[in-house]
Enzyme design. Structure first.
Site, PDB file in Angstrom:
ATOM      1  N   HIS A 108       0.868  -1.180   0.000  1.00 18.66           N
ATOM      2  CA  HIS A 108       0.000   0.000   0.000  1.00 18.66           C
ATOM      3  C   HIS A 108       0.906   1.232   0.000  1.00 18.66           C
ATOM      4  O   HIS A 108       1.542   1.538   1.006  1.00 18.66           O
ATOM      5  CB  HIS A 108      -0.913  -0.029   1.229  1.00 18.66           C
TER       6      HIS A 108
ATOM      7  N   GLU B 107       1.445   4.019   2.659  1.00 15.71           N
ATOM      8  CA  GLU B 107       1.957   3.632   3.976  1.00 15.71           C
ATOM      9  C   GLU B 107       3.476   3.773   3.981  1.00 15.71           C
ATOM     10  O   GLU B 107       4.231   2.800   4.050  1.00 15.71           O
ATOM     11  CB  GLU B 107       1.477   2.213   4.310  1.00 15.71           C
TER      12      GLU B 107
ATOM     13  N   HIS C  10       3.244  -2.675   7.038  1.00 13.85           N
ATOM     14  CA  HIS C  10       2.130  -1.789   6.666  1.00 13.85           C
ATOM     15  C   HIS C  10       1.970  -0.636   7.646  1.00 13.85           C
ATOM     16  O   HIS C  10       2.652  -0.565   8.669  1.00 13.85           O
ATOM     17  CB  HIS C  10       0.821  -2.586   6.657  1.00 13.85           C
TER      18      HIS C  10
ATOM     19  N   GLU D  36       1.799  -3.719  11.552  1.00 13.37           N
ATOM     20  CA  GLU D  36       1.104  -2.452  11.309  1.00 13.37           C
ATOM     21  C   GLU D  36       1.675  -1.372  12.225  1.00 13.37           C
ATOM     22  O   GLU D  36       1.768  -1.561  13.435  1.00 13.37           O
ATOM     23  CB  GLU D  36      -0.398  -2.602  11.595  1.00 13.37           C
TER      24      GLU D  36
HETATM   25 ZN    ZN Z   1      -1.492  -1.676   4.324  1.00 14.81          ZN
END
Ligand code: ZN
Length: 383
Positions: free
Chosen positions: A176, A179, A268, A344
Site C-alpha cells: 500500500h 503507507e 504496513h 502495522e
Molecule cells: Zn497496508
C-alpha cells in the site's frame, strides 16, 4: 497570492477554492482553503494527501478538506494531525481537527514555501538512493525482478550469501504505497543488518534476508494510498496475481517460490489504530501447533526488542475471513507453512508513548526496523 500545488513525486490534492486575499482578522491575516482528497489514479480509494502551499507566510490558513467522509478510512481522521515541513527534511505535526466530516488543518506557515502531507513522505528518489547505497555493501546484492505496470523497477535486496543450510527470511513493504512508514522501517532494518553489528553477523550466519523495500513504486510516485497504477490492491492479489494487473506481486511471489520462505514479514501502516501491532496467521485453517507456538514466541521477541510494540490492540481474528488467502501474509503462511505476519504501524501516533511534536514518524519507523533485527535473530535462535 496563496497557491496550492501537487505536481511532484507523490503529490495529491484537489483545490476547490482559496480566498483571493487574506482577510484581516483580530489575530492577523487569515485565509480559507477548500480542498479535496483525490482518489488513487485508477480506483475509488482516497486518503493520502501531499501538497505544496506557497505565499502564505504569516497567514493563518484554515485548510478544509471537505470530502473526508468519502475516504477509505473515515475512522482515520478523529485524533489525527497532519504533518508539515518547511525544508522537506524535518516533518512535524500541525494543529488539525475533524468536524462534521471535514478535516481542518489550522496552521500559520512560517515561510512562503511549505509542504503538508498525510504522513512523512518517502520519496521515489530516496528509494533509489537507498538501493544504490545498499548495492555498495559487500553483504548485499540488489537485483531487478522485473517491471511494474508503469515500467518502474521492482527491486529485491538480498543480504548474505545463499546456502542450503540457511533460513530464508523475507521482508516486504509498501504494498500500500501511502503507507510510507513501511519503507522508513525497511531503511532502518537495512542499515542495522548492513552495519557493524554482532546481531547482524549472527543472523547472516544462519539466514539470508530477501527484502523488497517498495512493492508498489508506481502507486508511491503517483500519490496513491492503496493501489498500483492499474487500480489493484496488491494485498488482495496473492492467490492469483497477473503480469498484466499485478506484476509487482506476480514477480515477488515467483521469486519466493524459486528460493523458498522460512519467515515472512509484511510491513504496513494502519489509518485508525494509534498503536504498533502484528496481525498473525494463527487463524489459518489447519495451522500446526508448532507454527502457532512459533508465532507467539516471535511476538514476545518483538515485544522485547521494540518498546513501541504492544499486543493489547489489533485486528479482530476474523477480520479477513472471506478473502484470507489473497493477503500476502496469509498466502505465504499457508503455502510455505512458515512464520508469516503483518506488521502495522500507525499514521497517528503510538497512544502508549505519544510524541506531541511528531506523532508517529519516519524516524520512529526506522528505529522500529532496526530493532526488529533482534526479534528476527530470536526467531532464528541466534540470541
Ligand atoms: Zn497496508
Amino acid at each position: 497570492m496563496i497557491t496550492v500545488s501537487s505536481a511532484f513525486d507523490a503529490g495529491a490534492i484537489e483545490v476547490v477554492s482559496i480566498s483571493p486575499e487574506p482577510a484581516l482578522e483580530a489575530g492577523g491575516p487569515a485565509a480559507r482553503l477548500r480542498l479535496k482528497l483525490p482518489t488513487d489514479n485508477a480506483s475509488d480509494f482516497r486518503q493520502w494527501f501531499y501538497f505544496r502551499l506557497q505565499g502564505a507566510r504569516g497567514v493563518r490558513c484554515a485548510m478544509h478538506v471537505t470530502n473526508c467522509a468519502q475516504s477509505a478510512y473515515p475512522e482515520g481522521w478523529p485524533e489525527y494531525r497532519a504533518v508539515a515541513s518547511t525544508d522537506r527534511q524535518h516533518w512535524f505535526r500541525v494543529p488539525t481537527r475533524f468536524e462534521h466530516g471535514v478535516l481542518i488543518i489550522d496552521w500559520t506557515p512560517p515561510t512562503d514555501d511549505v509542504y503538508l502531507a498525510y504522513f512523512e513522505p518517502y520519496s521515489s528518489e530516496r528509494h533509489l538512493d537507498l538501493l544504490a547505497r545498499v548495492a555498495g555493501s559487500e553483504r548485499a546484492r540488489v537485483t531487478r525482478l522485473g517491471a511494474s505496470v508503469d515500467g518502474r523497477d521492482i527491486d529485491l535486496v538480498t543480504v548474505g550469501e545463499p546456502a542450503p543450510h540457511k533460513k530464508r527470511v523475507w521482508v516486504i513493504a509498501r504494498q500500500h504505497p501511502g503507507e510510507t512508514m513501511a519503507e522508513w522501517f525497511i531503511e532502518g532494518l537495512l542499515e542495522r543488518v548492513l552495519g557493524a553489528c554482532a546481531v547482524a553477523a549472527a543472523v547472516l550466519e544462519k539466514a539470508v534476508l530477501y527484502i523488497v523495500p517498495n512493492m508498489n513504486p508506481d502507486g508511491s510516485a503517483r500519490g496513491n494510498l492503496r493501489t498500483n497504477a492499474a487500480g489493484v490492491n496488491l494485498n488482495r492479489e496473492w492467490l492469483h496475481p497477473t503480469l498484466d494487473k499485478s506484476p509487482e506481486v506476480f514477480l515477488v511471489r515467483a521469486k519466493m517460490h524459486e528460493v523458498g520462505v522460512d519467515f515472512f514479514l509484511d510491513v504496513h501502516g494502519d489509518e485508525s489504530l494509534p498503536y504498533v501491532f502484528i496481525d498473525g496467521s494463527h487463524m489459518l485453517p489447519g495451522r500446526s501447533a508448532a507454527n502457532i507456538e512459533r508465532e507467539a514466541r516471535f511476538i514476545k521477541a518483538v515485544s522485547a526488542a521494540c518498546p513501541d510494540f504492544q499486543t493489547e490492540h489489533g485486528y479482530a481474528f476474523d477480520r479477513f475471513s472471506e478473502e484470507l488467502l489473497t493477503l500476502a501474509s496469509k498466502y505465504v503462511g499457508h503455502t510455505f507453512n512458515c512464520l508469516s505476519v503483518t506488521l502495522e504501524m500507525p499514521f497517528k501516533d503510538n497512544a502508549n508513548q505519544p510524541d506531541a511534536q511528531h506523532g508517529w514518524s519516519g524516524a520512529r519507523s526506522r528505529t522500529m526496523g532496526a530493532q526488529m533485527l533482534a526479534a528476527i535473530a530470536a526467531d532464528l535462535g541466534v540470541t
